[in-house]
Design an enzyme around this catalytic site. Structure first.
Site, short mmCIF file in Angstrom:
data_model
loop_
_atom_site.label_atom_id
_atom_site.label_comp_id
_atom_site.label_asym_id
_atom_site.label_seq_id
_atom_site.Cartn_x
_atom_site.Cartn_y
_atom_site.Cartn_z
N ILE A 297 -1.63 9.74 -6.50
CA ILE A 297 -0.77 10.72 -7.19
C ILE A 297 -0.65 10.35 -8.67
O ILE A 297 -0.65 11.23 -9.54
CB ILE A 297 0.63 10.78 -6.52
CG1 ILE A 297 0.51 11.12 -5.03
CG2 ILE A 297 1.53 11.79 -7.24
CD1 ILE A 297 -0.13 12.46 -4.74
N PRO B 265 7.66 -9.66 -7.25
CA PRO B 265 6.40 -9.22 -6.63
C PRO B 265 5.40 -8.68 -7.66
O PRO B 265 4.20 -8.92 -7.53
CB PRO B 265 6.86 -8.10 -5.67
CG PRO B 265 8.30 -8.40 -5.39
CD PRO B 265 8.85 -9.02 -6.63
N CYS C 166 -10.66 26.87 11.95
CA CYS C 166 -11.80 26.20 12.58
C CYS C 166 -11.61 26.10 14.09
O CYS C 166 -11.75 27.10 14.77
CB CYS C 166 -12.06 24.85 11.91
SG CYS C 166 -13.79 24.37 12.04
N LEU C 167 -11.23 24.95 14.63
CA LEU C 167 -11.01 24.89 16.08
C LEU C 167 -9.93 25.92 16.48
O LEU C 167 -10.00 26.50 17.57
CB LEU C 167 -10.58 23.47 16.49
CG LEU C 167 -10.37 23.27 17.99
CD1 LEU C 167 -11.67 23.44 18.76
CD2 LEU C 167 -9.78 21.89 18.28
N GLU D 130 -7.82 25.66 3.61
CA GLU D 130 -6.87 24.70 3.02
C GLU D 130 -7.49 23.78 1.96
O GLU D 130 -6.80 23.29 1.07
CB GLU D 130 -6.20 23.86 4.12
CG GLU D 130 -7.07 22.84 4.84
CD GLU D 130 -7.87 23.39 6.01
OE1 GLU D 130 -8.06 24.62 6.08
OE2 GLU D 130 -8.34 22.57 6.84
N HIS E 166 -12.51 26.22 6.43
CA HIS E 166 -11.21 25.60 6.15
C HIS E 166 -10.66 26.10 4.81
O HIS E 166 -10.99 25.52 3.77
CB HIS E 166 -11.37 24.08 6.05
CG HIS E 166 -11.71 23.40 7.33
ND1 HIS E 166 -10.78 22.69 8.07
CD2 HIS E 166 -12.88 23.33 8.02
CE1 HIS E 166 -11.37 22.20 9.14
NE2 HIS E 166 -12.64 22.57 9.14
N SER F 90 0.86 -1.19 0.00
CA SER F 90 0.00 0.00 0.00
C SER F 90 0.90 1.24 0.00
O SER F 90 2.12 1.12 0.10
CB SER F 90 -0.93 -0.01 1.22
OG SER F 90 -0.15 -0.10 2.38
N LYS G 244 14.00 -6.15 -8.13
CA LYS G 244 13.27 -7.42 -8.22
C LYS G 244 11.88 -7.26 -8.85
O LYS G 244 11.08 -6.43 -8.40
CB LYS G 244 13.12 -8.01 -6.80
CG LYS G 244 14.44 -8.50 -6.24
CD LYS G 244 14.97 -9.61 -7.11
CE LYS G 244 16.17 -10.29 -6.52
NZ LYS G 244 16.74 -11.26 -7.49
N1 GLN Z 1 -14.67 20.88 16.97
C1 GLN Z 1 -15.05 22.12 16.39
C2 GLN Z 1 -16.49 22.13 15.91
O1 GLN Z 1 -17.09 21.11 15.74
C3 GLN Z 1 -14.11 22.49 15.26
C4 GLN Z 1 -14.15 21.56 14.10
C5 GLN Z 1 -12.97 21.72 13.18
O2 GLN Z 1 -11.92 22.22 13.56
N2 GLN Z 1 -13.11 21.25 11.95
O3 GLN Z 1 -17.05 23.19 15.69
#
Ligand code: GLN
Length: 538
Positions: A20, A191, A382-383, A511, A509, A14, A188
């Protein structure tokens, strides 16, 4: 035109990088003018990876339509810029859930429900869902796991059947490993031969073999593999180790993987792939003039895959800033008030990561306090944003017992609280606030500036708790302001401390939307300010 299909399986080991390879092939076909979609079939029984602990399977990637998906979908988007959706990720759990729901509804008209044909038909239907839209020339479907796994058998059986039905409209790529035995100095192929044999036993003859290797594979070795595995010699392609995943499309181009696939699908080669912007990015990635170090504070840092999209966003944003971003992975439970200065002494920026639950929360708050007190550029995701709010409430507003109700359910000062609509939900799976929502930006704010003066943006969410707007005025008077707001609900999306160089927290988020050719504006601005800060200090 009918959609054509590429199936990608893996053997021998794996983590060889099927995702990719699939993303790189998509990139190359796209660069030749084709419309391509990537899809991932996951053999586990979870209905989606949303309920999986990140230690199990890495990050959960969220799409615009709110699907919680495998992290490979992040690669697909980062490589191709094409937004994915629920239809791009299907698990065994989802397949069984659909089949069982149909059975309960009586759709099978009294038949005995079996793996073949009912489960395999459901798999085939899900694979062809993307093609049925008639939006794509090619759909590349990656089958998770390794050939020989019990769980992946129904998927392979389904694509075996599909291959017959689709005829020349499909091609089968198998990715294996050619290990190097240092004692004898040999590469080799056995495999790979065994792995192809295992595929043949279940009725699949691969058309193309991609061999992952640490060393160049000779013509002779490729010919030998071709002969043993009934594959054309030019269809044995090497995938040599590279220092960044972003070089893989270039390597696959050198190996002509795109040409071989198009020939086998009877599609015209069109023009040479246009990889200009990709090469520009690679050039920037390799030839940078600056470096910054950014602390990534989280509770799953032992497994970097748990923060895959954040780490990749730093790579994209770094290249955009002519700068290498060194990520200093900091475990939140290791941070104390006493050691935070020592841990952070060499960092130019602090990112506090998303997450769930109490573990490591104190450390996150110490990290945020340190960034705020020392004016170190900060991004809370977020958090991370929620904890920036809690830190501010406790240390600036001196609100006794201020907390998120996630951490202290009965707190008398719930600066972060659950939305009413969330309180009645009991199920954990798929019940958060998920997917893309609009965010209205405050003119003149750091976020507004970062997004290049756009007034409204759309970003992806995955959370239950929110900034409690009852406290908004108090926060704003003390210097933490809301600079992003959901235009429909009024929910706070972004907070900032304008008196600091760059202190931004986002409820969404960012990202998830950063790609190679579209680095995320907030990450670009964050890195830029971290670099500027570093340069003013030195
Ligand atoms: N735990 C937090 C919430 O539920 C933040 C979630 C997170 O960071 N994606 O709001």
């Amino acid at each position: 035109m009918f959609t054509k299909y590429v199936f990608v399986t893996g053997g021998v080991a794996s983590s060889l990088g099927k995702g990719i390879i699939a993303s790189s092939l998509a990139k190359l076909l796209q660069a030749r003018g084709y419309k391509v979609a990537n899809q991932k079939l996951d053999p586990y029984i979870n209905v989606d990876p949303g309920t999986l602990n990140p230690y199990e399977h890495g990050e959960c990637y969220v799409t615009d339509d709110g699907a919680e998906t495998d992290l490979d979908l992040g690669h697909y988007e980062r490589f191709t810029n094409c937004p994915t959706s629920q239809a791009n990720n299907v698990t065994t759990g989802k397949i069984y859930q659909n089949v069982i729901n149909k059975e309960r509804r009586g759709d099978y008209l009294g038949k005995t429900v079996q793996i073949i044909p009912h489960i395999t038909d459901e798999i085939k239907r899900n694979i062809q869902r993307l093609g049925a839209k008639r939006e794509y020339d090619v759909v590349i479907t990656e089958i998770g796991g390794t050939v020989g796994d019990i769980e992946s058998l129904p998927f392979i059986e389904a694509v075996r059947q599909l291959r017959w039905e689709l005829n020349e409209k499909s091609v089968f790529i198998h990715l294996t490993l050619v290990p190097f035995l240092s004692a004898s100095g040999e590469l080799k192929t056995k495999p790979t031969q065994h792995s192809v044999k295992a595929l043949l036993e279940i009725g699949v003859q691969p058309d193309i073999l991609v061999l992952r290797t640490e060393h160049e594979l000779s013509r002779d070795l490729r010919r030998k593999v071709a002969q043993f595995c009934n594959v054309a010699p030019n269809a044995v392609v090497q995938s040599i180790d590279v220092d960044t995943i972003y070089k893989v499309p270039i390597k696959m181009r050198e190996e002509k993987l795109d040409e071989i696939v198009l020939e086998k699908l009877a599609l015209p080669l069109n023009h040479e792939p246009d990889l200009h912007s990709w090469e520009l990015f690679l050039d920037r990635l390799e030839h940078y003039n600056h470096e910054v170090t950014i602390a990534l504070v989280g509770k799953y840092v032992e497994l970097h895959d748990a923060y895959k999209s954040i780490a990749e966003s730093f790579i994209h944003a770094g290249a955009e800033n002519d700068c290498k971003v060194n990520v200093k992975w900091v475990h939140s439970s290791e941070i104390t008030r006493e050691n935070v200065g020592e841990i952070m002494h060499d960092v130019d920026g602090v990112l506090v990561a998303p997450g769930f639950g109490n573990r490591g929360i104190k450390g996150k708050i110490h990290a945020i306090e340190y960034a705020r007190m020392n004016d170190i550029p900060f991004l809370g995701v977020c958090l991370g944003m929620q904890m920036a709010v809690v830190e501010f409430a406790r240390n600036v507003l001196h609100l006794d017992g201020a907390d998120s109700t996630e951490m202290t359910p009965g707190t008398k000062c719930p600066v972060i609280d659950m939305m009413e609509s969330q309180k009645v939900i009991i199920d954990k799976g798929g019940t958060m606030r998920l997917g893309a929502y609009k965010c209205l930006l405050k003119k003149g704010s750091k976020a507004y500036e970062a997004y290049g003066g756009q007034e409204e943006v759309e970003e992806r969410h995955r959370h239950r708790y929110e900034f409690n707007n009852l406290f908004k005025e108090q926060f704003e008077q003390a210097g933490m302001i809301t600079t992003g707001m959901n235009p429909e609900t009024g929910l706070t999306e972004i907070v900032e401390i304008p008196s600091l160089t760059w202190f931004v927290g986002t409820q969404f988020h960012p990202e998830y939307k950063s790609t190679v050719t579209r680095p995320h504006p907030l990450f670009v601005a964050f890195v830029k300010h971290a670099l500027a800060k570093k340069n003013t200090i030195n």
